[in-house]
Design a protein around this motif. Structure first.
Motif, PDB file in Angstrom:
ATOM      1  N   GLN C  38     -11.855  20.443  -2.191  1.00 23.45           N
ATOM      2  CA  GLN C  38     -13.217  20.929  -1.947  1.00 23.45           C
ATOM      3  C   GLN C  38     -14.230  20.203  -2.833  1.00 23.45           C
ATOM      4  OE1 GLN C  38     -12.700  25.126  -2.665  1.00 23.45           O
ATOM      5  NE2 GLN C  38     -11.302  25.342  -0.944  1.00 23.45           N
ATOM      6  N   THR C  44     -17.335  22.984  -1.805  1.00 25.29           N
ATOM      7  CA  THR C  44     -17.053  24.251  -2.469  1.00 25.29           C
ATOM      8  C   THR C  44     -18.016  25.309  -1.931  1.00 25.29           C
ATOM      9  OG1 THR C  44     -18.515  23.506  -4.241  1.00 25.29           O
ATOM     10  CG2 THR C  44     -16.170  23.271  -4.621  1.00 25.29           C
ATOM     11  N   ARG C  45     -17.537  26.551  -1.897  1.00 23.41           N
ATOM     12  CA  ARG C  45     -18.396  27.647  -1.430  1.00 23.41           C
ATOM     13  C   ARG C  45     -19.311  28.134  -2.550  1.00 23.41           C
ATOM     14  NH1 ARG C  45     -17.007  30.371   3.202  1.00 23.41           N
ATOM     15  NH2 ARG C  45     -15.166  29.554   4.253  1.00 23.41           N
ATOM     16  N   GLY C 159     -13.249  32.900   1.214  1.00 22.40           N
ATOM     17  CA  GLY C 159     -13.561  32.302  -0.078  1.00 22.40           C
ATOM     18  C   GLY C 159     -14.139  33.275  -1.078  1.00 22.40           C
ATOM     19  N   GLU C 160     -14.252  34.523  -0.697  1.00 17.56           N
ATOM     20  CA  GLU C 160     -14.865  35.497  -1.603  1.00 17.56           C
ATOM     21  C   GLU C 160     -13.874  36.575  -1.999  1.00 17.56           C
ATOM     22  OE1 GLU C 160     -18.543  36.941   0.036  1.00 17.56           O
ATOM     23  OE2 GLU C 160     -19.080  34.871   0.551  1.00 17.56           O
TER      24      GLU C 160
END
Lengths: 770, 159, 293
Positions: C38, C44-45, C159-160
């Motif tokens: 990422q 990346t988030r 992603g959280e």
């Protein structure tokens, strides 16, 4: 395991009296490759070298409003930022992908290079690219090749002018009545008709007529080494390029034209190619050379995998409409086809070979084939191993199975009945030379995979499918030099990039002609300043053409030794022979001169003989098409659509397998790529023309888990011109996979597949289960 | 970012090398240690061309950061031959024709050697599973399977 | 890759204080098979990290231990290989061994950690459906000490996670499966390996004779987070372990899923797979349960 592998060691004499050709010989470059010693372009460093990072267009079609590079230039460590405005003068050709480095007004596909940043640190270059402030005004993107043909379709680009087709001709030799768009406002870049007989009459006499549409996805060559190029331009005006290419001389000629540099002042070194498959002809070299000229320092550009997926030259999507008629007895009466190849934003789609093959496997009195090369706002396409062939073959070979099934005919017998042979017509009216299509069908009938057909097909959801494939091959003159060393060993120099083990075959050819052990011969690919000319290593023609030149050079060297030996051996050349590393009198081997002696007498101080250098130079006029027949054994999970490949067999006509080990490797490798196209590989675009899978995770190459050992059967129907009867080998193997797998799936679960890749989801839908 | 000094054992030799934290193991070995046998095919861990062994386990070195190998044992393709002769796995790849363009081969051979070390008599299925992280585009794998079988056989025989 | 500061703490506490100091600009790095990709792709988030806190020197995070009283403890830093090859995991937590054993290649499995797989919070994470069916708990360490969270509450979206920026996942705890439990994980991918799950399904059944005493069904890649298929579980609870029950539960699982169409598959196909795979896995789990009883 598929077959027992024999290792070189003793080169015995085979049934034809050959001692070197026809033997399983390990590669000359094997030890270097297994130890990591082989130098690829990315392994090279030059003093003062700069690394390149490229800005790729973020739109499929857009007007460039502004490019502000100030912030990128300000990054510490950035040496230069180059846009269209900063390039040195070059002979720009907007109608060819490789004629245009950076556009200044309009971008035509998502991923088109727009600017480059140079830095000593590749990380700095990559970071600075993101700071280029580029403003675009999006324009309508034309993405569907079929819709793009409509009169009212928006246009992909400005009309084409003076399209250069030289690269395409390196892959295949086709004589046609092609019509170029040339200046007309249309998305059809070119079209070509192939007609014979009266198709209406042919369909009228048929007992069944089948009409279907076939689609095959855009796929990527996916060599494991992405494109890699280094260029340097020195103050005296010499341009040097080290690049992973199949076509060093072609690049030289193109760069000479582009920059107005004489060809003798350009050195192109084809570095070891980490896989090409048609995709590494000429792409990044113009840009990298221009950058090197602009900054007067060596410049290296290594595409990331993403760069390569976005902006190399993948193989086209094709939409093929096919109508065929057949009599109850299996006679093909008519074939009508419309082939649409999506070329992307520049011309270059291999529509012609598709047309030649769709009507080229079977005798048919009535054909009407029209091919179209259509522009879209996608990355422009290039060659992939038998370019255009698998798309067309998927259509015709699926049709053949449908017709066999409907008429209750055996698919193999029905193919044999119609298969072309020497003297039969190709769609363009030329006749076939000696070919081995029928022999391949006979050979595949004897494969383990095909022979277990009845038993396998009794198992639910298992099936075996068959398809043929072929490739016509390219033609280009070639040359080679063989030098005799003082110790009696021999050096062969060629200009062809060795991408498949061709230099090892040249070693065998030379050893055969001079009747010496293999280790007496070494082979080197020179650069364009040191090597004699060779065409691009494409079109499966390297052994077929350069191999002939090597043979001629070895024969020339032998003749020179014979003539020099006349005085000392006191016989005429026709009474001499080569054996045991010497020239000897026939029937009196003790009257001889060793190669070593010739070597010394032609090189030492005050030696009497001239240096002994054999020269081979040939023109290639006759193609030697290569055919294949392949069989796939698949199992389908009828609830998930998952396909498991249990076995795969390939039979292919190599004419004469100079090195069966490498011929098998070509057959297996090509077959695996055909299987990949059949089941997994697809470049997926969103509705705005952005590539969704520019990586090897979601662009799925077959892994070892997916591929069983491939059963490999070499067929040998000698060619007329090839060395020792060899014919083209590299490409036919990829061609049959999609159809063979599609036919096997139909046999397994009774669901005809009209689109590749055959994803589990598509398969399940075709079964009505989704 | 200032460079930091790491030490690692590379192919049996201890080396100290100044790295930047964002360098990958692959870059470090290729650029700073000048061992260019290992290749980058994708940079995202999907192709296996950069395969090295770290503390006896194979990894995709394109995804490992240089500082992560501080104090570790790294083996690359250059570390396989000993006393001037090829490893049996290397020899088998030559003998069976298990290589063409060669770009995947350094990673493939490191993975194959590791596979045989873990399992001296791998079946065909085990070979196919064990090498699934190493993509080869040229061979279709058939001759690679043969190479691993031949190498395992020779190693078992004491070659 | 853009540069960053690299820290290699040796204890969990040290790692947590580094994260706290950075105030959100640091990211913990485990195996790197997700995070490094990422970062390379600028995907990346979260904002690109200024500091990387590498966890590879934190020995407390390693190890897989099993006891008949406490069950399974997996350090977040255990690799997929550690998990998939651990004898107790293979014997008692087969679904987890199966999940950890299909992540990427051998190379990936040697690098990727179970903590990374969980914290990356991909809907398709292969170890998560197994963790869900084994009622795993996440042990989280932060500046204020430890807290424990059922794994189902750990995920907040793609992603959280429930982790604060200064917290670390330290370990996963799995209770001992009851006698008569059988479990299995399977995923569907186009290739046989080296792929991301199109759908992942884990099930666990505890049988008493032929009756289902306890059931868990968990799904991956069919919702913003891996999830338990509650109505499928309800359809199994107390029912006979029969093909008919499994078919009903499979249908319910498909209803529980809320898949999307993306590059890997359509929502329709995913829902169809949930049904097919759930039915198959329930039969497999029942067989396994009978084998252990």
């Amino acid at each position: 395991m598929a077959q027992e592998t024999k290792v070189r060691e003793s080169t015995g004499t085979d049934a034809n009296g050959h001692t070197a050709v026809g033997q399983r010989v390990t590669r000359l470059d094997g030890a270097a490759k297994v130890t990591g010693k082989t130098v690829y372009a990315d392994d090279m460093k030059m003093p003062g070298m700069l690394h390149t990072s490229v800005l790729y267009a973020p739109h499929a079609h857009a007007r460039i409003k502004s490019l502000d590079t100030a912030k990128a230039r300000a990054v510490p460590g950035v040496h230069a930022v180059i846009t269209a405005a900063d390039l040195p003068d070059y002979n720009r050709k907007d109608s060819n992908r490789t004629g245009l480095i950076f556009p200044d007004k309009e971008v035509l596909f998502f991923g088109q290079p727009v600017a480059a940043v140079l830095s000593e640190d590749p990380h700095v270059a990559a970071e600075a690219v993101e700071l280029i402030e580029a403003e675009f005004e999006p324009l309508p993107a034309v993405l569907d090749a079929v819709a793009a043909m409509e009169k009212d379709s928006p246009l992909v680009r400005d009309p084409l002018h003076d399209v250069d087709r030289s690269e395409e001709r390196g892959h295949v030799s086709v004589e046609t009545k092609e019509t170029e768009q040339e200046g007309e406002p249309s998305n059809i870049a070119s079209s070509a008709p192939f007609e014979r007989g009266d198709v209406a009459a042919g369909f009228a006499e048929a007992d069944i007529v089948i009409e279907r549409t076939w689609r095959s996805a855009m796929v990527h060559q996916s060599y494991i080494e992405p494109h890699a190029t280094i260029a340097d331009y020195d103050i005296s005006g010499e341009l040097s390029v080290w690049t992973s290419t199949q076509a060093p001389f072609y690049i030289r000629d193109e760069l000479a034209q582009a920059f107005g540099i004489p060809e003798n002042r350009i050195r192109i070194t084809a570095t070891e190619v980490g896989g090409g498959f048609g995709g590494k002809i000429y792409l990044t070299e113009l840009m990298v050379a221009a950058l090197a000229i602009a900054v007067k320092r060596p410049v290296k550009y290594i595409m990331s995998r993403k760069d390569d997926m976005l902006a190399a030259t993948p193989a086209p999507f094709a939409h093929i409409e096919l109508k065929t008629g057949m009599k109850r007895d299996g006679t093909l009466t008519a074939l009508q086809a419309r082939l649409i190849y999506d070329s992307g934003a520049f011309p270059g789609a291999p529509m012609l070979p598709g047309c030649m093959l769709i009507g080229g496997y079977y005798r048919c009195d009535n054909i009407d084939i029209k091919g179209y090369e259509v522009l879209t706002n996608k990355v422009s396409v290039g060659a992939l191993r038998a370019p255009g062939a698998h798309n067309a073959t998927f259509a015709i070979e699926s049709h053949m199975d449908i017709m066999a099934k409907e008429l209750g005919l055996d698919p193999l017998e029905m193919r044999l009945k119609n298969a072309v042979a020497e003297g039969d017509l190709m769609p363009n009216g030329q006749t076939y030379p000696a070919i081995g299509l029928r022999e391949c069908l006979e050979a595949i009938a004897d494969s383990d995979v095909w022979r277990r057909r009845r038993e396998v097909e009794a198992t639910p959801n298992r099936g075996i499918g068959l398809a043929v494939g072929g490739w016509l091959g390219g033609l280009q003159p070639a040359s080679a030099i063989v030098c005799l060393n003082p110790d009696g060993t021999l050096n062969v120099t060629v200009g062809s990039a060795d991408i498949t083990g061709t230099n090892t075959s040249f070693q065998q050819i030379t050893a055969e002609v001079l009747n010496v052990p293999l280790d007496m011969v070494n082979v080197e690919t020179g650069d364009t300043k040191t090597a004699p000319y060779a065409g691009m290593s494409a079109g499966s023609k390297t052994v077929y053409t350069v191999g002939r030149a090597v043979k001629a050079a070895a024969e020339d060297l032998k003749q020179q030794m014979f003539e020099l030996a006349m005085k000392r051996l006191e016989v005429e050349p026709e009474d001499m022979e080569v054996a045991n590393c010497q020239v000897q009198v026939k029937g009196a081997p003790d009257r001889a001169m060793t190669f070593k002696r010739f070597g010394k007498l032609s090189t030492n101080f005050g030696a009497p003989f001239p240096v002994i250098v054999g020269r081979g130079s040939i023109a290639a006029r006759k193609t030697a098409p290569g055919f294949t027949a392949q069989a796939a054994d698949v199992e389908v999970d009828p609830d998930t659509g998952d396909v498991t490949l249990h076995g795969y067999a390939i039979a292919q006509d190599a004419g004469f397998a100079i090195n069966p080990l490498s011929v098998e490797g070509q057959m297996q490798g090509g077959a695996s790529q055909g299987i990949g196209i059949a089941l997994w590989e697809e470049m997926r675009y969103d509705e705005d023309g952005r590539l969704l899978n520019p990586n090897l995770l979601d662009y799925r190459l077959p892994t070892s888990r997916d591929l069983p050992p491939i059963e490999t059967i070499i067929v040998e129907v000698p060619s007329e011109e090839g060395p020792f009867g060899a014919r083209i080998v590299g490409e036919p193997s990829i061609v049959a996979g999609p159809a063979a797998i599609g036919n096997a799936i139909d046999s397994a679960v009774g669901a005809r597949q009209h689109e590749v890749p055959i994803t589990p989801e598509r398969l399940l839908r075709s079964m009505g289960k989704l | 970012m200032p460079r930091q000094l790491i030490s690692l054992t590379i192919n049996g030799r201890e080396r100290e090398v100044a790295v930047e934290p964002h360098w990958t193991l692959l870059e470090t070995v290729r650029e700073a240690l000048d061992l260019t046998g290992s290749k980058e095919g994708c940079g995202t861990g999907d192709c296996g061309a950069c395969t090295m062994s770290v503390d006896g386990r194979i990894v995709t070195s394109c995804l490992m950061l240089a500082p992560q190998v501080n104090g570790r044992q790294v083996t690359t393709i250059e570390g396989l031959q000993s006393n001037g002769s090829l490893d049996p796995v290397q020899q088998a790849f030559i003998d069976t024709g298990g290589l063409q363009c060669g770009y995947c081969i350094p990673g493939m051979i490191v993975a194959a050697r590791n596979l045989i070390d873990d399992n001296p008599s791998p079946t065909l299925d085990q070979i196919r599973e064990g090498l699934a992280g190493n993509l080869c585009r040229c061979t279709g794998y058939t001759k690679i399977y043969e190479a691993v079988e031949l190498a395992a056989e020779r190693i078992r025989g004491g070659a | 890759m853009r540069t960053f500061e690299y820290k290699a703490p040796e204890t969990i506490d040290e790692a947590v204080s580094l994260l706290k100091e950075a105030g959100g600009s640091a990211r913990p790095l485990a195996g790197g098979t997700d995070l490094v990709v990422q970062m390379k792709e600028r995907a990346t988030r979260f904002p690109y990290p200024a500091t990387i806190v590498s966890l590879d020197r934190v020995s407390e995070l390693r190890g897989v231990d099993f006891s008949e009283t406490d069950g399974l403890r997996i350090g977040a830093g255990a690799t997929m290989t550690d998990v998939a090859t651990h004898p107790a995991v293979r014997e008692r937590y087969a679904a987890l061994a199966e999940g950890a054993g299909v992540v990427g290649s051998l190379q990936t499995m040697n690098m990727a950690t179970i903590g990374g797989n969980v914290c990356n919070a991909a809907p398709s994470a292969d170890t998560v459906p197994p963790l869900l069916v084994y009622d795993a708990k996440a042990v989280i360490v932060g500046p204020n000490g430890r807290r424990t969270l059922p794994i189902a509450e750990f995920f907040r979206g793609p992603g959280e996670t429930a982790l604060e920026s200064d917290e670390l996942l330290a370990e996963l705890r799995l209770p001992v499966p009851a006698t008569g439990t059988g479990a299995a994980y399977q995923r569907n991918t186009p290739r046989k390996q080296m792929d991301i799950a199109v759908v992942g399904v884990a099930v666990a059944l505890t049988l008493s004779g032929d009756a289902i005493e306890h059931a868990r069904v968990a799904l991956g890649a069919v919702a913003p987070t891996p999830l338990r298929a509650m109505s499928a579980e309800a359809a199994l609870q107390g029912q006979p372990a029969s093909e008919e029950t499994f078919a009903k539960a499979a249908e319910a699982a498909a209803q529980d899923s809320t898949p999307i169409t993306d590059i890997r598959a359509s929502a329709d196909y995913r829902r169809h797979l949930v049904k097919v795979m759930t039915a198959r896995l329930l039969a497999e789990a029942a067989n396994r349960a009978k084998g252990t009883a």
